[in-house]
Design a protein around this motif. Structure first.
Motif, mmCIF file in Angstrom:
data_model
loop_
_atom_site.group_PDB
_atom_site.id
_atom_site.type_symbol
_atom_site.label_atom_id
_atom_site.label_comp_id
_atom_site.label_asym_id
_atom_site.label_seq_id
_atom_site.Cartn_x
_atom_site.Cartn_y
_atom_site.Cartn_z
ATOM 1 N N ILE A 44 -3.768 -1.118 2.186
ATOM 2 C CA ILE A 44 -2.306 -1.047 2.125
ATOM 3 C C ILE A 44 -1.671 -1.732 3.329
ATOM 4 O O ILE A 44 -0.692 -2.478 3.197
ATOM 5 C CB ILE A 44 -1.857 0.427 2.032
ATOM 6 N N HIS A 45 -2.221 -1.495 4.518
ATOM 7 C CA HIS A 45 -1.674 -2.125 5.722
ATOM 8 C C HIS A 45 -1.783 -3.644 5.648
ATOM 9 O O HIS A 45 -0.884 -4.359 6.096
ATOM 10 C CB HIS A 45 -2.403 -1.612 6.966
ATOM 11 N N PHE A 47 -1.747 -5.475 2.888
ATOM 12 C CA PHE A 47 -0.718 -5.941 1.968
ATOM 13 C C PHE A 47 0.661 -5.860 2.615
ATOM 14 O O PHE A 47 1.497 -6.759 2.454
ATOM 15 C CB PHE A 47 -0.726 -5.094 0.688
ATOM 16 N N SER A 48 0.912 -4.773 3.344
ATOM 17 C CA SER A 48 2.221 -4.605 3.988
ATOM 18 C C SER A 48 2.458 -5.688 5.028
ATOM 19 O O SER A 48 3.573 -6.204 5.166
ATOM 20 C CB SER A 48 2.312 -3.222 4.642
ATOM 21 N N ASN A 49 1.415 -6.035 5.783
ATOM 22 C CA ASN A 49 1.557 -7.096 6.778
ATOM 23 C C ASN A 49 1.846 -8.434 6.125
ATOM 24 O O ASN A 49 2.564 -9.269 6.670
ATOM 25 C CB ASN A 49 0.288 -7.191 7.622
ATOM 26 N N MET A 50 1.268 -8.637 4.940
ATOM 27 C CA MET A 50 1.507 -9.889 4.232
ATOM 28 C C MET A 50 2.986 -10.042 3.893
ATOM 29 O O MET A 50 3.557 -11.127 3.992
ATOM 30 C CB MET A 50 0.677 -9.949 2.950
ATOM 31 N N ALA A 51 3.611 -8.924 3.489
ATOM 32 C CA ALA A 51 5.024 -8.975 3.117
ATOM 33 C C ALA A 51 5.935 -8.598 4.277
ATOM 34 O O ALA A 51 7.148 -8.507 4.107
ATOM 35 C CB ALA A 51 5.279 -8.016 1.946
ATOM 36 N N GLY A 52 5.347 -8.411 5.469
ATOM 37 C CA GLY A 52 6.129 -7.898 6.598
ATOM 38 C C GLY A 52 7.226 -8.804 7.078
ATOM 39 O O GLY A 52 8.199 -8.357 7.675
ATOM 40 N N SER A 53 7.081 -10.128 6.870
ATOM 41 C CA SER A 53 8.109 -11.045 7.360
ATOM 42 C C SER A 53 9.217 -11.278 6.348
ATOM 43 O O SER A 53 10.130 -12.066 6.592
ATOM 44 C CB SER A 53 7.466 -12.391 7.730
ATOM 45 N N MET A 54 9.136 -10.618 5.189
ATOM 46 C CA MET A 54 10.147 -10.826 4.157
ATOM 47 C C MET A 54 11.505 -10.259 4.571
ATOM 48 O O MET A 54 11.603 -9.163 5.095
ATOM 49 C CB MET A 54 9.730 -10.144 2.848
ATOM 50 N N VAL A 55 12.540 -11.028 4.310
ATOM 51 C CA VAL A 55 13.909 -10.538 4.387
ATOM 52 C C VAL A 55 14.428 -10.498 2.960
ATOM 53 O O VAL A 55 14.315 -11.488 2.228
ATOM 54 C CB VAL A 55 14.787 -11.456 5.254
ATOM 55 N N LEU A 56 14.947 -9.357 2.544
ATOM 56 C CA LEU A 56 15.404 -9.242 1.168
ATOM 57 C C LEU A 56 16.624 -10.116 0.921
ATOM 58 O O LEU A 56 17.337 -10.508 1.836
ATOM 59 C CB LEU A 56 15.705 -7.781 0.840
ATOM 60 N N ASP A 57 16.857 -10.415 -0.362
ATOM 61 C CA ASP A 57 17.997 -11.237 -0.787
ATOM 62 C C ASP A 57 17.898 -12.659 -0.277
ATOM 63 O O ASP A 57 18.905 -13.270 0.093
ATOM 64 C CB ASP A 57 19.332 -10.608 -0.349
ATOM 65 N N VAL A 58 16.704 -13.205 -0.262
ATOM 66 C CA VAL A 58 16.511 -14.610 0.091
ATOM 67 C C VAL A 58 15.872 -15.319 -1.094
ATOM 68 O O VAL A 58 14.835 -14.883 -1.604
ATOM 69 C CB VAL A 58 15.633 -14.771 1.347
ATOM 70 N N MET A 59 16.501 -16.400 -1.528
ATOM 71 C CA MET A 59 15.974 -17.209 -2.618
ATOM 72 C C MET A 59 15.292 -18.432 -2.029
ATOM 73 O O MET A 59 15.893 -19.180 -1.250
ATOM 74 C CB MET A 59 17.110 -17.644 -3.549
ATOM 75 N N SER A 60 14.023 -18.630 -2.377
ATOM 76 C CA SER A 60 13.277 -19.797 -1.915
ATOM 77 C C SER A 60 13.265 -20.841 -3.026
ATOM 78 O O SER A 60 12.966 -20.523 -4.184
ATOM 79 C CB SER A 60 11.842 -19.421 -1.555
ATOM 80 N N VAL A 61 13.601 -22.081 -2.673
ATOM 81 C CA VAL A 61 13.685 -23.178 -3.639
ATOM 82 C C VAL A 61 12.629 -24.221 -3.283
ATOM 83 O O VAL A 61 12.555 -24.662 -2.135
ATOM 84 C CB VAL A 61 15.089 -23.817 -3.627
ATOM 85 N N PRO A 380 -7.674 0.749 9.178
ATOM 86 C CA PRO A 380 -8.031 1.783 8.197
ATOM 87 C C PRO A 380 -8.061 3.180 8.800
ATOM 88 O O PRO A 380 -9.113 3.831 8.869
ATOM 89 C CB PRO A 380 -9.430 1.339 7.751
ATOM 90 N N THR A 381 -6.940 3.658 9.265
ATOM 91 C CA THR A 381 -6.862 4.978 9.887
ATOM 92 C C THR A 381 -5.896 5.865 9.115
ATOM 93 O O THR A 381 -5.105 5.391 8.303
ATOM 94 C CB THR A 381 -6.406 4.873 11.350
ATOM 95 N N VAL A 382 -5.969 7.150 9.392
ATOM 96 C CA VAL A 382 -5.091 8.139 8.751
ATOM 97 C C VAL A 382 -4.217 8.758 9.821
ATOM 98 O O VAL A 382 -4.715 9.187 10.868
ATOM 99 C CB VAL A 382 -5.918 9.231 8.040
ATOM 100 N N ASP A 383 -2.905 8.802 9.595
ATOM 101 C CA ASP A 383 -2.025 9.381 10.594
ATOM 102 C C ASP A 383 -2.176 10.898 10.634
ATOM 103 O O ASP A 383 -2.720 11.515 9.715
ATOM 104 C CB ASP A 383 -0.565 8.992 10.334
ATOM 105 N N PHE A 384 -1.681 11.500 11.720
ATOM 106 C CA PHE A 384 -1.862 12.934 11.960
ATOM 107 C C PHE A 384 -1.252 13.771 10.838
ATOM 108 O O PHE A 384 -1.853 14.751 10.390
ATOM 109 C CB PHE A 384 -1.228 13.306 13.303
ATOM 110 N N ALA A 385 -0.066 13.384 10.363
ATOM 111 C CA ALA A 385 0.616 14.156 9.322
ATOM 112 C C ALA A 385 -0.210 14.191 8.038
ATOM 113 O O ALA A 385 -0.346 15.244 7.393
ATOM 114 C CB ALA A 385 1.996 13.550 9.046
ATOM 115 N N THR A 386 -0.789 13.051 7.662
ATOM 116 C CA THR A 386 -1.605 13.002 6.451
ATOM 117 C C THR A 386 -2.857 13.860 6.597
ATOM 118 O O THR A 386 -3.273 14.544 5.652
ATOM 119 C CB THR A 386 -2.005 11.545 6.145
#
Length: 421
Positions: A44-45, A47-61, A380-386
């Protein structure tokens, strides 16, 4: 309460093998759950890093190739984007496009600082690009390309943290130093954090500098448009149809030729990524809970055996006036104590295992050739709350597993219990 605990201690000590086997079952269940969640978080991390630089509402042409003949012109013509396409966005579609920025790149440029070298692609952008990419807006040091850099065609660049460390040794000291990029000296103006999965990080330079160094005739590799009100797939299709229809008159292609210009909206991409991550998280918890069932079944079976072994004892206690609630509390408390102690042991071992997994394989990559190395497993770690949530789930499972045998113990009639051997 003290008497109850002393009684439980005595009972557990008399049945060391049974207690140990029950504990192993509980510890194994929560250990596997923690490791499974940790491994899932690694995916998951990434995949999240892959999309981490995305700014919403941007159209790429992106320019493509025509797939239909048009006004005597053959199919297969390459469409190259230019300043006219930016004018379309800023003037013809001003209600939906609030900013536009063209991007060009030059591949296989060797960056050199001292004895350190890297091969990267230079990405040329203008100051408005700061609205399109989190790499440009959320720097950890220095600044992004500004209007003065563009006006004076300054030779400045913005690097990723990873590249700055590889070249300068420390990203904190990299800003202000000079890098030789293909024979041209650039000053490092800013550093952005590592968000992308790929090792092939962007190196940003001013678009005006790019034009001056690499030729005045200029086409864009792609154009980024900051949009307003384009929030659904239907909105994206309408926007793309309108933009393509206007651009077709400039580049001479059929207005309905979707291959001539390809358009992609980051909002749609972000929604798809979130859906995929939600499915992964749900699947992990389902598999994890199924793993816990083995522990629950183990506790339940052991507690049933316990009740059967202590049937005679419970009969005597009821004959002497013990209330059903006292017997119920005794059985359930034993279940809770076993679950809590051994569940905590399994939790600690699971956390240690995920930390070891992170240490030895926390940044696993796959080489995709020209695309560079792609990170497919990260942190690949689990946070304390989880971890605490998992322990609570296990304790509740232990209570549930102990209730059935407990109710069976309560229903035992004294006369039948006294006859039991």
């Amino acid at each position: 309460m003290r008497d109850t605990l002393e009684e439980l201690y005595s009972t557990l000590r008399r049945s060391k093998l049974r207690t140990t086997l029950t504990g192993i079952s509980v510890s194994t269940g929560i250990f596997l759950l923690i490791v499974l969640l940790g491994a899932g978080n690694g995916i998951i991390h990434a995949f999240s890093n892959m999309a981490g630089s995305m700014v919403l509402d941007v159209m790429s042409v992106y320019g493509g190739a025509t797939s239909k003949p048009y006004h005597g012109l053959n199919a297969g013509r390459v469409i190259q984007l230019d300043d006219r396409d930016i004018d379309i966005a800023l003037h013809n579609m001003s209600g939906q496009a609030t900013a536009a920025s063209g991007t060009s790149s030059k591949d296989n440029i060797t960056l050199r600082l001292g004895s350190s070298t890297l091969s990267r692609s230079l990405t040329a952008v203008d100051p408005s690009y700061v609205k399109m990419d989190r790499n440009a807006s959320d720097l950890i040091a220095g600044r992004f390309i500004d209007p003065l850099d563009s006006a004076e065609r300054r030779r400045v660049m913005v690097l990723s943290k990873q590249d700055a460390e590889a070249l300068a040794g420390s990203w904190e000291s990299a800003v202000g130093r000079y890098i030789n990029a293909g024979g041209v000296m650039y000053m490092i103006a800013g550093i952005y954090p590592n968000r992308s999965m790929s090792d092939n990080k962007s190196v940003y330079i001013p678009l005006s500098t790019y034009k001056a160094l690499y030729g005045s005739e200029h086409h864009y590799d792609n154009i980024s448009l900051k949009t307003r009100g384009v929030v659904s797939s239907k909105d994206v299709d309408l926007f793309a149809t309108r933009f393509r229809g206007i651009s077709s008159g400039i580049h001479q292609f059929a207005p309905d030729d979707e291959n001539a210009i390809f358009m992609w909206n980051t909002t749609t991409g972000a929604e798809e990524t979130n859906k995929a991550l939600t499915i992964i998280r749900t699947a992990l918890w389902i598999i994890g809970l199924l793993t816990l069932i083995s522990g629950i079944v183990g506790i339940s079976n052991i507690m049933l055996i316990t009740v059967k072994e202590r049937t005679h004892e419970f009969g005597i206690r009821k004959a002497l006036g013990a209330r059903p609630a006292q017997i119920l509390r005794t059985v359930v408390t034993e279940s809770i104590i076993i679950t809590t102690i051994f569940g905590y042991i399994g939790l600690v071992l699971g956390v240690v295992a995920t930390e070891c997994l992170n240490y030895f394989g926390g940044q696993s990559t796959v080489n995709l050739g020209e695309a560079g190395n792609i990170t497919v497993f990260s942190d690949p770690t689990v946070d304390f709350a989880t971890a605490i949530e998992a322990l609570i789930v296990m304790i509740l499972a232990g209570v549930t597993a102990g209730l059935i045998p407990a109710f069976k113990a309560v229903r035992i009639k004294p006369i039948e219990a006294l006859r039991a051997e």
